[in-house]
Design an enzyme around this catalytic site. Structure first.
Site, PDB file in Angstrom:
ATOM      1  N   ARG A   1       0.823  -1.235   0.000  1.00 59.13           N
ATOM      2  CA  ARG A   1       0.000   0.000   0.000  1.00 59.13           C
ATOM      3  C   ARG A   1       0.850   1.276   0.000  1.00 59.13           C
ATOM      4  NH1 ARG A   1      -3.152  -3.131   3.688  1.00 59.13           N
ATOM      5  NH2 ARG A   1      -4.829  -4.108   2.506  1.00 59.13           N
TER       6      ARG A   1
ATOM      7  N   LYS B   1       1.772  11.304 -11.218  1.00 57.13           N
ATOM      8  CA  LYS B   1       0.824  10.439 -11.944  1.00 57.13           C
ATOM      9  C   LYS B   1       1.560   9.149 -12.306  1.00 57.13           C
ATOM     10  CE  LYS B   1      -2.480  13.541 -14.138  1.00 57.13           C
ATOM     11  NZ  LYS B   1      -2.973  14.098 -15.405  1.00 57.13           N
TER      12      LYS B   1
ATOM     13  N   GLU C   1       6.377  17.991 -25.825  1.00 53.03           N
ATOM     14  CA  GLU C   1       5.866  18.384 -24.489  1.00 53.03           C
ATOM     15  C   GLU C   1       6.447  19.727 -24.068  1.00 53.03           C
ATOM     16  OE1 GLU C   1       3.566  17.401 -22.486  1.00 53.03           O
ATOM     17  OE2 GLU C   1       3.108  15.370 -23.126  1.00 53.03           O
TER      18      GLU C   1
ATOM     19  N   LYS D   1       5.519  23.076 -14.189  1.00 55.36           N
ATOM     20  CA  LYS D   1       4.696  21.913 -13.856  1.00 55.36           C
ATOM     21  C   LYS D   1       4.518  21.805 -12.343  1.00 55.36           C
ATOM     22  CE  LYS D   1       3.540  17.201 -14.487  1.00 55.36           C
ATOM     23  NZ  LYS D   1       3.527  16.009 -15.271  1.00 55.36           N
TER      24      LYS D   1
ATOM     25  N   GLU E   1      -5.913  16.800 -10.063  1.00 51.67           N
ATOM     26  CA  GLU E   1      -6.591  17.245 -11.279  1.00 51.67           C
ATOM     27  C   GLU E   1      -8.085  17.461 -11.082  1.00 51.67           C
ATOM     28  OE1 GLU E   1      -4.708  15.828 -14.903  1.00 51.67           O
ATOM     29  OE2 GLU E   1      -6.647  15.814 -15.874  1.00 51.67           O
TER      30      GLU E   1
ATOM     31  N   ARG F   1      -4.961  21.412 -13.042  1.00 49.62           N
ATOM     32  CA  ARG F   1      -3.893  20.536 -13.557  1.00 49.62           C
ATOM     33  C   ARG F   1      -4.148  20.121 -15.003  1.00 49.62           C
ATOM     34  NH1 ARG F   1      -0.400  15.794 -10.595  1.00 49.62           N
ATOM     35  NH2 ARG F   1       0.646  15.088 -12.484  1.00 49.62           N
TER      36      ARG F   1
ATOM     37  N   ASN G   1      -2.550  19.439 -19.973  1.00 50.67           N
ATOM     38  CA  ASN G   1      -2.971  18.650 -21.132  1.00 50.67           C
ATOM     39  C   ASN G   1      -3.247  19.534 -22.337  1.00 50.67           C
ATOM     40  OD1 ASN G   1      -2.769  16.142 -19.963  1.00 50.67           O
ATOM     41  ND2 ASN G   1      -4.816  16.248 -19.085  1.00 50.67           N
TER      42      ASN G   1
ATOM     43  N   HIS H   1      -3.439  18.033 -25.759  1.00 53.64           N
ATOM     44  CA  HIS H   1      -3.502  16.583 -25.560  1.00 53.64           C
ATOM     45  C   HIS H   1      -4.817  15.943 -25.987  1.00 53.64           C
ATOM     46  CE1 HIS H   1       0.211  17.212 -23.472  1.00 53.64           C
ATOM     47  NE2 HIS H   1       0.267  15.996 -22.978  1.00 53.64           N
TER      48      HIS H   1
ATOM     49  N   HIS I   1      -4.253  12.531 -27.859  1.00 48.13           N
ATOM     50  CA  HIS I   1      -4.636  11.181 -27.421  1.00 48.13           C
ATOM     51  C   HIS I   1      -5.457  10.482 -28.500  1.00 48.13           C
ATOM     52  CE1 HIS I   1      -4.104  12.561 -22.976  1.00 48.13           C
ATOM     53  NE2 HIS I   1      -3.002  12.047 -23.457  1.00 48.13           N
TER      54      HIS I   1
ATOM     55  N   HIS J   1       3.596   9.768 -28.425  1.00 44.43           N
ATOM     56  CA  HIS J   1       2.868  10.770 -27.646  1.00 44.43           C
ATOM     57  C   HIS J   1       3.342  12.205 -27.935  1.00 44.43           C
ATOM     58  CE1 HIS J   1       0.591  12.499 -24.388  1.00 44.43           C
ATOM     59  NE2 HIS J   1       1.705  13.002 -23.871  1.00 44.43           N
TER      60      HIS J   1
HETATM   61  N1  GLY Z   1       1.071  14.903 -17.889  1.00 45.53           N
HETATM   62  C1  GLY Z   1       0.101  15.737 -17.328  1.00 45.53           C
HETATM   63  C2  GLY Z   1       0.089  15.714 -15.839  1.00 45.53           C
HETATM   64  O1  GLY Z   1       1.002  15.224 -15.209  1.00 45.53           O
HETATM   65  O2  GLY Z   1      -0.855  16.179 -15.256  1.00 45.53           O
END
Ligand code: GLY
Length: 341
Positions: free
Chosen positions: A116, A138, A180, A208, A218, A222, A226, A229, A233, A245
């Protein structure tokens, strides 16, 4: 060498950016760590995977995972977990992900899930990883139904961005990172191109870090990260990942500008500025491959993870880039028609 802090209160951590940054790894390792499980891939240069000289008396075991999206699976996570069980990894120990975005996403998710949650440090060896994937917590893996559908938010204890790793990065992976990086031009007014590579990567990390700290999970802001994006995607799926990507993000940035123009949010000069940065300065592809259908792309964009309320885009406008939900299909189609013509 630069250090950027991701300011997440009691979970704040440092990102070290520079040549020979790997030498700072020891500083990022939690004191109590006794054993280290390194998650990496076969092609990663040995000076980033062989960590013994940076970790003091701690014991290190190295586990390789396969390459590419096809190996970013729950099967890979299970194999890793069984290796962790084999070495007796405890909550007092550490996972270190050494590689590009795929490796750090998998290493991060394995660390988030093992017992965990055990600490993780990332050693990012790709440009895309340094400016995006390794920062912000993420983590996750794919399902046959879609990319990154299973995952967790799990912040690392630190991140190393050693610029020496970029010397051996294949040109295509470098271009993906530039895709990016180009995104950050439009999130702030900064003249990133006036900076040297170390400054520029550190600035992208700083941008970032600020966004992540303001909205870690998010809930809203956040999603600005994107920018470009939503179409990206869809293009990745529609081309069966023939487009990588970062390549798709470069194209998606131009489409986002065209859509912003179609919705009267920005003027033609600002669209031209997008083309000048993405195609001119970064020398990236700005047109999607031939043969893609508008209906398919619209349907894929409707399934985007950030789409809670119809078609959702991060769009430039008078107040800068904002997340816009419930976008009408007409401008989306009109911009696509112009874009694909
Ligand atoms: N790649 C976008 C984020 O980390 O929110």
């Amino acid at each position: 060498m630069r250090r950027v802090t991701v300011p997440l209160a009691d979970r704040a951590y440092d990102v070290v950016v520079g040549n020979e940054a790997i030498g700072q790894l020891g500083d990022l390792i939690p004191q109590r760590t006794r054993r280290i499980a390194v998650v990496t891939q076969a092609g990663i240069p040995s000076r980033f995977r062989d960590l013994a000289e940076h970790v003091g008396e701690r014991s290190v075991e190295v586990f390789e995972i396969g390459d590419g999206e096809a190996n970013k699976t729950l099967g890979t996570i299970e194999t890793l977990m069984r290796s962790f069980a084999g070495m007796g990894l405890t909550r007092d120990d550490l996972v270190v992900g050494v590689g590009g975005g795929m490796v750090t996403d998998v290493a991060g998710f394995s660390a988030a899930s093992w017992h965990r949650g055990v600490p993780v440090v990332h050693v990012s060896t790709s440009l895309l990883g340094m400016v995006d994937a390794a920062i912000g917590g993420k983590t996750g893996v794919n399902l046959p139904e879609g990319k990154n559908l299973v995952g967790a938010y799990w912040q690392p204890s630190g991140v190393i961005c050693d610029l020496d790793a970029l010397d051996s990065l294949p040109p295509r992976e470098m271009r993906c990172g530039l895709g990016e990086m180009a995104k950050y031009h439009f999130l702030t007014g900064d003249d990133l191109l006036a900076m040297d590579l170390e400054q520029r990567i550190a600035r992208c990390v700083e941008i970032k870090a600020e966004v992540v700290a303001s909205d870690e999970r998010e809930g809203g802001r956040r999603a600005l990260l994107n920018y470009g994006h939503t179409l990206a995607h869809a293009l990745e799926t529609a081309t069966d990942h023939e487009l990588a990507h970062g390549e798709a993000v470069a194209i998606g940035l131009i489409y986002a500008a065209e859509l912003g123009f179609e919705m009267d949010r920005i003027d033609a000069a600002r669209v031209d500025e997008h083309r000048a940065v993405v195609a001119g300065e970064y020398d990236l592809m700005t047109r999607p491959p031939d043969g893609l259908g508008i209906d398919e792309l619209v349907a894929l964009m409707r399934r985007d993870k950030k789409a809670l309320d119809g078609l959702t885009f991060a769009l430039d406008g008078p107040a800068g880039v904002e997340v816009v939900a419930g976008v009408d299909e007409r401008p989306v189609r009109a911009a696509l028609e112009r874009f694909l013509a």
